[in-house]
Design a protein around this motif. Structure first.
Motif, PDB file in Angstrom:
ATOM      1  N   GLY A 157       0.815  -1.211   0.000  1.00  0.00           N
ATOM      2  CA  GLY A 157       0.000   0.000   0.000  1.00  0.00           C
ATOM      3  C   GLY A 157       0.850   1.262   0.000  1.00  0.00           C
TER       4      GLY A 157
ATOM      5  N   LEU B 117       2.539   1.599  -3.359  1.00  0.00           N
ATOM      6  CA  LEU B 117       1.562   1.847  -4.421  1.00  0.00           C
ATOM      7  C   LEU B 117       1.115   3.300  -4.443  1.00  0.00           C
ATOM      8  CD1 LEU B 117      -0.339   0.597  -6.618  1.00  0.00           C
ATOM      9  CD2 LEU B 117      -1.997   0.226  -4.778  1.00  0.00           C
ATOM     10  N   TRP B 118       0.881   3.871  -3.266  1.00  0.00           N
ATOM     11  CA  TRP B 118       0.323   5.223  -3.176  1.00  0.00           C
ATOM     12  C   TRP B 118       1.344   6.284  -2.807  1.00  0.00           C
ATOM     13  CZ3 TRP B 118      -5.208   6.118  -0.875  1.00  0.00           C
ATOM     14  CH2 TRP B 118      -6.159   5.650  -1.803  1.00  0.00           C
TER      15      TRP B 118
ATOM     16  N   PRO C 217      -4.723  -3.261  -2.824  1.00  0.00           N
ATOM     17  CA  PRO C 217      -5.244  -2.308  -3.805  1.00  0.00           C
ATOM     18  C   PRO C 217      -6.768  -2.262  -3.847  1.00  0.00           C
ATOM     19  CG  PRO C 217      -3.436  -3.553  -4.748  1.00  0.00           C
ATOM     20  CD  PRO C 217      -3.740  -4.174  -3.422  1.00  0.00           C
TER      21      PRO C 217
ATOM     22  N   THR D  34      -4.509  -0.552  -9.821  1.00  0.00           N
ATOM     23  CA  THR D  34      -3.608   0.503  -9.380  1.00  0.00           C
ATOM     24  C   THR D  34      -4.428   1.749  -9.065  1.00  0.00           C
ATOM     25  OG1 THR D  34      -3.238   1.137 -11.698  1.00  0.00           O
ATOM     26  CG2 THR D  34      -1.622  -0.337 -10.679  1.00  0.00           C
TER      27      THR D  34
END
Length: 485
Positions: A272, A275-276, A401, A415
């Motif tokens: 997480g 990803l962000w 996600p 995504t």
């Protein structure tokens, strides 16, 4: 025979770390590096092929998800098979499958996205298969006195696979094209061949299966003595039938749920953030996503420092306490990053400042939990235990996600893009994953540092005082199932 101790595995556990041991460990590490290279290079391939082949969002999503689903199934299948048929052969097979599948992508026709997705499924299957076997093999190779430090340290170089994928794409893509980049997937065939030629089978697994003659030959070679000079294994070690079903893990509910909670939580929190994180940094600082990604290199490097720290720290305070520290520190640091993301700290966005020390835990802590999943289960169940851990890891990478997409209110489930409004609830969710890890270690944790690997566990109907033969030569009863301290 007295000079070798009370049984065969005690003698093996006291052996010095020779050249063959270090070569075997290096080969085990190399398989992880190469496998992760194959696993992550697909992101660069898709970035090139999606516009060329005019792939839809759904098609690219299936390609990216295929490897994740394959990894979950591969880890579960190979864990069961490795407990039944052995570590070495299954490791060679898993690495070979990954390499052949990854390299074969270079031969598919233009536009054949279905073939691409199928091959990526088998790449993921091979990665999960290799991980579920390599970890218990390394843990079972290593003497008890060195196990905590060495097995944790083997996790540090795994990040090199991701780095190698990035560097190869950046430096070679224009020279060799996407087919040449995909063909690099054949490289793991080299360590697979060397493993087949050099690495021995796990002595502890051989003894757990009653294959005393094979175990004796390996120990004799390690100690450089005649096989006849060695003591026999403990009689109790081969007295029970050996199954290979995952139902046996459910008979160990404490270990089962400890493994699932820790790995799901760690995977979700780690994935997480990466990803962000770059998108949030770009939104807060006004820089481009590419520049934000460069800033995230610091976070990645801090994670590697954390892996080094968590390789040494368990030697002093134990794996269980390190696991609890990992979980609670993730909860505090990511929670603070979510709540104070729009503040300034030391002249920089607080979000960025807080993520750097947080990486010590959400990334660095993997050095502690990776071998732990093999140590808490007896050798007879070890590969299945690691397979369960890798499956929970894979589910976390997919579920993370999905949860972030729900929080952000977006239809992009692969995504999902971060928004300012979603930062606080999203990072509180990731912090909750860390809290779950901490509570799991506090309430369910089992200390393994300095304790010999158990060969088997008490069966239904046995009392807690029943003697269970450990692989370090010391009989264990309650010690085989230590209670939290």
């Amino acid at each position: 025979m007295a000079e070798f101790g009370e049984d065969l595995v005690t003698a093996y556990d006291r052996a010095r770390l020779d050249a063959r041991y270090w070569i075997s460990i290096a080969l085990g590490i190399s398989t992880s590096v190469f496998d992760y290279f194959d696993y992550f290079v697909v992101g660069f391939l898709v970035a090139v092929l999606a516009p060329q082949w005019q792939l839809s969002f759904g098609q690219t999503s299936l390609i990216l998800l295929a490897a994740g689903v394959g990894a979950i199934l591969g880890s579960l299948a190979w864990g069961a098979l490795a407990d039944r048929f052995g570590r070495k052969a299954l490791l060679v097979a898993g690495v070979t499958l990954c390499a052949l599948s990854a390299g074969s992508v270079s031969f598919i026709p233009d536009g054949a996205w279905v073939a691409f997705a199928v091959l990526r499924f088998f790449v993921g299957f091979g990665v999960g298969a290799a991980a579920s076997v390599a970890v218990p093999l390394i843990v079972e190779y290593t003497p008890t006195r060195h196990r905590t430090v060495i097995t944790s340290a083997t996790v540090i170089p795994v990040s090199l696979g991701i780095l190698a994928a990035s560097l190869s794409a950046a430096t070679l893509l224009h020279q060799i094209g996407w087919r040449g980049l995909a063909a690099l997937g054949f490289l793991p065939l080299v360590p697979a061949l060397l493993i087949a030629l050099i690495m021995p089978e796990s002595v502890r697994w051989l003894v757990s299966r009653g294959r005393d003659a094979d175990a004796r030959r390996i120990v004799a070679r390690t100690l450089r003595v005649a096989p006849e000079a060695l003591p026999p294994p403990a009689v109790e070690s081969v007295s029970r039938p050996q199954g290979a079903g995952f139902s046996e893990l459910l008979a160990e509910p404490r270990r089962f749920w400890l493994t699932v909670i820790v790995w799901f939580g760690a995977s979700t929190a780690n994935y997480g953030v990466f990803l962000w994180g770059p998108t949030i940094v770009a939104l807060l600082t006004g820089v481009s996503p590419v520049e934000a990604a460069h800033l995230f290199v610091i976070v990645s490097l801090t994670g590697m420092v954390g892996r080094a720290i968590f390789s040494v720290l368990p030697q002093w305070i134990g794996r269980r306490r390190c696991g609890a520290i990992m979980g609670y520190a993730i909860a505090v640091s990511l929670g603070a990053a979510g709540v104070f993301f729009d503040r300034t700290l030391f002249g920089y966005p607080a979000f960025v400042v807080l993520l750097i020390p947080a990486a010590l835990f959400f990334d660095g802590g993997f050095s502690n939990i990776a071998p732990y999943s093999a140590e808490i289960f007896p050798v007879r169940l070890s590969a299945r235990g690691v397979g369960l851990a890798q499956a929970a890891n894979g589910v976390g990478k997919i579920a993370g996600p999905l949860c972030l997409a729900l929080i952000a209110g977006t239809s992009n489930l692969i995504t999902p893009k971060a928004t300012i409004d979603a930062v606080t609830p999203a990072f509180l969710f990731l912090a909750a994953c860390g809290l779950a890890i901490g509570l799991a270690f506090t309430l369910l944790g089992i200390e393994t540092h300095g304790r010999p690997l158990a060969l088997d566990a008490p069966q239904a109907g046995e009392t807690a005082g029943t003697v269970v033969v450990s692989l370090g030569g010391e009989p264990e009863g309650v010690a085989a199932r230590p209670t939290p301290t």
